[in-house]
Design a protein around this motif. Sequence first.
Motif, PDB file in Angstrom:
ATOM      1  N   VAL A  26      84.239   8.034  37.870  1.00 49.57           N
ATOM      2  CA  VAL A  26      84.914   7.503  39.056  1.00 49.57           C
ATOM      3  C   VAL A  26      86.116   6.698  38.580  1.00 49.57           C
ATOM      4  O   VAL A  26      85.970   5.713  37.851  1.00 49.57           O
ATOM      5  CB  VAL A  26      83.962   6.609  39.876  1.00 49.57           C
ATOM      6  N   HIS A  27      87.292   7.108  38.951  1.00 48.16           N
ATOM      7  CA  HIS A  27      88.519   6.453  38.492  1.00 48.16           C
ATOM      8  C   HIS A  27      88.856   5.283  39.409  1.00 48.16           C
ATOM      9  O   HIS A  27      89.044   5.459  40.617  1.00 48.16           O
ATOM     10  CB  HIS A  27      89.683   7.444  38.474  1.00 48.16           C
ATOM     11  N   VAL A  28      88.921   4.096  38.831  1.00 49.93           N
ATOM     12  CA  VAL A  28      89.307   2.906  39.586  1.00 49.93           C
ATOM     13  C   VAL A  28      90.787   2.663  39.331  1.00 49.93           C
ATOM     14  O   VAL A  28      91.183   2.203  38.266  1.00 49.93           O
ATOM     15  CB  VAL A  28      88.471   1.679  39.156  1.00 49.93           C
ATOM     16  N   THR A  29      91.599   3.012  40.286  1.00 47.13           N
ATOM     17  CA  THR A  29      93.055   2.859  40.128  1.00 47.13           C
ATOM     18  C   THR A  29      93.560   1.564  40.758  1.00 47.13           C
ATOM     19  O   THR A  29      94.565   1.014  40.333  1.00 47.13           O
ATOM     20  CB  THR A  29      93.780   4.049  40.766  1.00 47.13           C
ATOM     21  N   LYS A  30      92.854   1.102  41.769  1.00 43.60           N
ATOM     22  CA  LYS A  30      93.254  -0.141  42.430  1.00 43.60           C
ATOM     23  C   LYS A  30      92.436  -1.276  41.830  1.00 43.60           C
ATOM     24  O   LYS A  30      91.238  -1.397  42.086  1.00 43.60           O
ATOM     25  CB  LYS A  30      93.010  -0.048  43.939  1.00 43.60           C
ATOM     26  N   SER A  33      89.988  -6.074  43.386  1.00 35.91           N
ATOM     27  CA  SER A  33      89.695  -5.139  44.473  1.00 35.91           C
ATOM     28  C   SER A  33      88.188  -4.929  44.541  1.00 35.91           C
ATOM     29  O   SER A  33      87.449  -5.259  43.602  1.00 35.91           O
ATOM     30  CB  SER A  33      90.396  -3.807  44.229  1.00 35.91           C
ATOM     31  N   GLU A  72      86.606  -2.145  44.338  1.00 33.92           N
ATOM     32  CA  GLU A  72      86.212  -1.201  43.288  1.00 33.92           C
ATOM     33  C   GLU A  72      86.122  -1.885  41.929  1.00 33.92           C
ATOM     34  O   GLU A  72      85.166  -1.693  41.161  1.00 33.92           O
ATOM     35  CB  GLU A  72      87.219  -0.042  43.194  1.00 33.92           C
ATOM     36  N   ARG A 122      82.897  -2.448  39.405  1.00 35.88           N
ATOM     37  CA  ARG A 122      82.953  -2.013  38.007  1.00 35.88           C
ATOM     38  C   ARG A 122      82.692  -3.187  37.062  1.00 35.88           C
ATOM     39  O   ARG A 122      81.974  -3.053  36.064  1.00 35.88           O
ATOM     40  CB  ARG A 122      84.320  -1.380  37.728  1.00 35.88           C
ATOM     41  N   LEU A 179      80.753   2.946  44.158  1.00 32.77           N
ATOM     42  CA  LEU A 179      82.132   3.257  43.779  1.00 32.77           C
ATOM     43  C   LEU A 179      82.616   4.539  44.449  1.00 32.77           C
ATOM     44  O   LEU A 179      83.774   4.632  44.878  1.00 32.77           O
ATOM     45  CB  LEU A 179      82.239   3.396  42.257  1.00 32.77           C
ATOM     46  N   ARG A 180      81.740   5.520  44.549  1.00 31.60           N
ATOM     47  CA  ARG A 180      82.155   6.766  45.191  1.00 31.60           C
ATOM     48  C   ARG A 180      82.420   6.564  46.677  1.00 31.60           C
ATOM     49  O   ARG A 180      83.335   7.172  47.241  1.00 31.60           O
ATOM     50  CB  ARG A 180      81.095   7.846  44.956  1.00 31.60           C
ATOM     51  N   THR A 200      85.918   4.703  46.773  1.00 32.59           N
ATOM     52  CA  THR A 200      87.094   5.475  46.367  1.00 32.59           C
ATOM     53  C   THR A 200      87.241   6.782  47.128  1.00 32.59           C
ATOM     54  O   THR A 200      88.317   7.380  47.128  1.00 32.59           O
ATOM     55  CB  THR A 200      87.030   5.793  44.861  1.00 32.59           C
ATOM     56  N   GLU A 211      85.915   9.449  46.173  1.00 31.09           N
ATOM     57  CA  GLU A 211      85.869  10.547  45.218  1.00 31.09           C
ATOM     58  C   GLU A 211      84.597  11.367  45.406  1.00 31.09           C
ATOM     59  O   GLU A 211      83.587  10.876  45.921  1.00 31.09           O
ATOM     60  CB  GLU A 211      85.921  10.016  43.782  1.00 31.09           C
TER      61      GLU A 211
END
Length: 755
Positions: free
Chosen positions: A205-209, A276, A278, A282, A315-316, A319, A321
Motif C-alpha cells: 500500500v503506497h502512502v503518498t500523502k 495524514s 495514512e 503506517r 490503509l487500503r 487510500t 487501493e
Amino acid sequence: MTLRDPNARRLLGRLRDVMAGGGSAQDRLDRVTILIAEAMGTDVCSCYVQRAGEVLELFATCGLTQTAVHHTRLRVGEGLIGEIAALARPLRVADAWAHPAFAYRPETGEEVFKSLMGVPLVRGGRVIGVLAVQNRETRDYQDIEQEALETVAMVLAELLAGSGLIPRDEVGPAVGNAVLPLRLEGTILNPGIGLGTAVYHQPEVHVTKLLGDDPESELARLRAAMTEMRESLDSMLAASAKGPSEARELLETFRMFADDAGWISRISEHVRAGLSAEAAVRKVDDEMRLRLSQVSDPYIRERLHDLEDLANRLLRHLTGERGTAAKSDLPEHVILICRTLGPAELLDYDPARLRGVILEEGSPAMHAVIVAKALDIPVIGRLPGVFQRIAPLDPVVVDAEHGQVFVRPGEDVREAVLSGVLERNQRRELYHRLRDLPAETRDGQRISLRINAGLMMDMENLAETGADGVGLYRTEIPFMARPSLPSVESQTHLYRRVLELAGDKPVVFRTLDVGGDKLLPYWQSQPEDNPALGWRSARITLDRPAILRQQLRSLLRASAGRELRVMFPMIATVGEFRLARHILDLELAREAAHGTPAPERLLVGTMLEVPSLVWQLPALVRERLDFVSIGSNDLLQFTFAADRGNPRVAGRYDPLSPPVLSMLRRVVEICDDAQVPLSLCGEMASRPLDAAVLIALGFRTLSVSAPSVGRVKQALRSVDLGVLRPYVLSLLDLPHTSVRDRLNNFGRDIRLALD
C-alpha cells in the motif's frame, strides 16, 4: 520542539518540499539534514542508510566532515548507530563517548561532539537506516524531542524509498531473473503437499500523502475508514457462519481488535500532531512491529500479525487501493507467498484454489495457521528472504511433509510430487479403512488409541479417525484465543459442548497450562531467564487459586450427570498434587452447597512431565489418584536439559535411548503394581516405531495427534508383542545414545508396518 508546534509541522512540510524539489537526490538529502539540524537546535544531523550486507553507510550530514559521506561505514550492531539499527529502537545518550557501544570514526571529525540522539529509519517494518543528531555539549534529550525526530524519520524513510538514492533491491523485496530450479527449507506449520502458481498475498500500500493540512479533516477520514473496515469484517463474519466453527471463533476475536481503544488512540494522536491519516496508521504499525518483534513471547508475536492485518486493511480503505491478491483474478491453483498473514486475510481467499501457503515468518500458534489446519491447507513458515527467491507466477511445490519448497521445479520433481500426493491419498484411504477396526496387536492385546485436542474443530476428528476418546484436551487454547479471561459461563458452555461432541467416548481435560511459551495477554508476567523452568502451568494456578477454582467450577457444571476426567499439569511434588486435589474438593463442596448436580463419575489424575515426580511416584500412587498421563515432550526435555524448541540442542537426545526406555519401564511397573491406569501423550506416541516400543514397555493407552491415528494404528496392528517385547527389554541396559537404528532394523525383520 513537539510535532504540535507550528514550527515542527512547518519542518515536515519543508522536508516534503525539498525531497520533491529540484536538484539531485544527494543534494536534496543534504538540504534535509541542514533543515533538521536547524529546526531541532542541534550541531549535527546525519543520515545513515543500510546497504546490502548489513552495513550502514553515512549518506548525508550537516556538522560532520563532508569527506566522510559515502566513506564511513558501520556494521549493524557496531557503535551507537549500529546498535540503533540492530535493536530497531531509539537511543539517547548525554555523553556518547562514555557509552560502552561507542565506536569512533576519526574521518567524521565527531570528537568535538558529546551527546547523541538517534532513531531508526523504518519502512514496511524494516530498518533501512538511522537518523541521528548530535551536540557539542552534554545534552539530555527530552521525550518530545525524540517523538519529533521519530516522526521526521518516518517521513524521511518514505521519501528516501522513492528518491532513487537507494537501489530498489535494498529498500524492498526484489526478485532477480532467476529461471533455474531452487529448493528452500522451512518449518512445517501444517503438513501436506501442494503444487501451484506463486501469488504475492500483499501488494504494497503506497502512502503518498504524508502530512495533513487539517487534523480534524484527517480524523474524519480516519473515522470513516474505520467504520468501513468494521462493516467489511462484520460481513465476513456473517459469511463465515457456514465455515469451520473454530475459524469463525478466531475471526470474532480478530474483529474485536478493530475496536482496540489504545490502537485507535495512538493513530489519532499522530494525526493531531500533523501526519495524514495514512501516515499515522503506517507509523503506529511500524512502531508496534519493531517493538513487539523483539519480544520472545510467541503469543504476543502472533497477535502482532492480527494487528498488522488490521493496519493493512485500514490503509487500503484510506487510500482506496486494491486489496490483497484475494480480490484479483487468481490462477486455478495458488501458492500464497506472504511475509505474515492474519486469519481474516486467509479467509478472504477461495479455499478451493489454495494449494499451499509460504510464510516468511510464522509459527504454529498464529491464528492463520489454525484456520489453515481447519481448511487442510499445507503451510511452511520461517523462510526468510522468500520474496527475493520466488517471483510472482513461478511454479512452486510446497512439500509440508518434509519442510521443503521447490521453486520452478523440473519435470522429475513435479512427477515425484504428484506421486507423493497420490501416495498420501492412498495412505489416507488405507487409514480410513482402518477407522472402525480396533487398535489390537497381532497377538490380541487391545490398545486404547486416543487423540490430543484443544479446539472445537478437533472434536470432529473423533469420528473421522475412529479414536477411542480424547486423551488430552488442552484447555488453555481457548484462553489464548480470547482478549480477556473467559468467564465461568463461557467456559462451562465450551466444556459442555466438548463432552456432547465426544458422546460416550472419554475426554481427559488438562487444567490451564500456560506460562513458558504460552503467555496470556491479559496476565502480567515478569520476564524470566528460563521460562520453561519458571512460573508456569500448575505453579501459576496454584499461586492464583481463583483462576483454577473458576475453571474447575466450569468443568463440574459442564459434566453434571456425566463422567468428568480432569488432570493437573506440571506437578513436581506430591504436595502440589495434594493442594490441587484440595482445591477441587473445595469446588465440589461449593457446588453441592448450591445444589448443582455432580458429575456421575469423577476421575482425577496428573501429568507426569517433571523428572522429580518419577522418584516420588511410589508415594503419589498411594494418594487419591485415579490415573497418570506422561507428557513426553516436557519430560524428555527436562530429563536431558535440552530445550526442545532450540534446534541447536533439540536433536542431541533421542526418545528411543536406553535411559528414557528404562525410566518409562519403571513408571509402568509402579503404576501396574498400584493398579493406577497409565497413558502417554506427546510427540513420542505419534510416531509408529516409538508407539510400538511404548506398547512393548507396557503402555496400553496412547494419545496422539489426530493425523497420526491411522499410521499408529496400522503399526500397532502389525506388532506381535511376544516377539517385540523381549527384544526391547534387552536394550535397556546398553550404554548407547540411541537404539533407534537397532529397533528400525528389527522392525523390518518382523514386518512392523512403518511409513
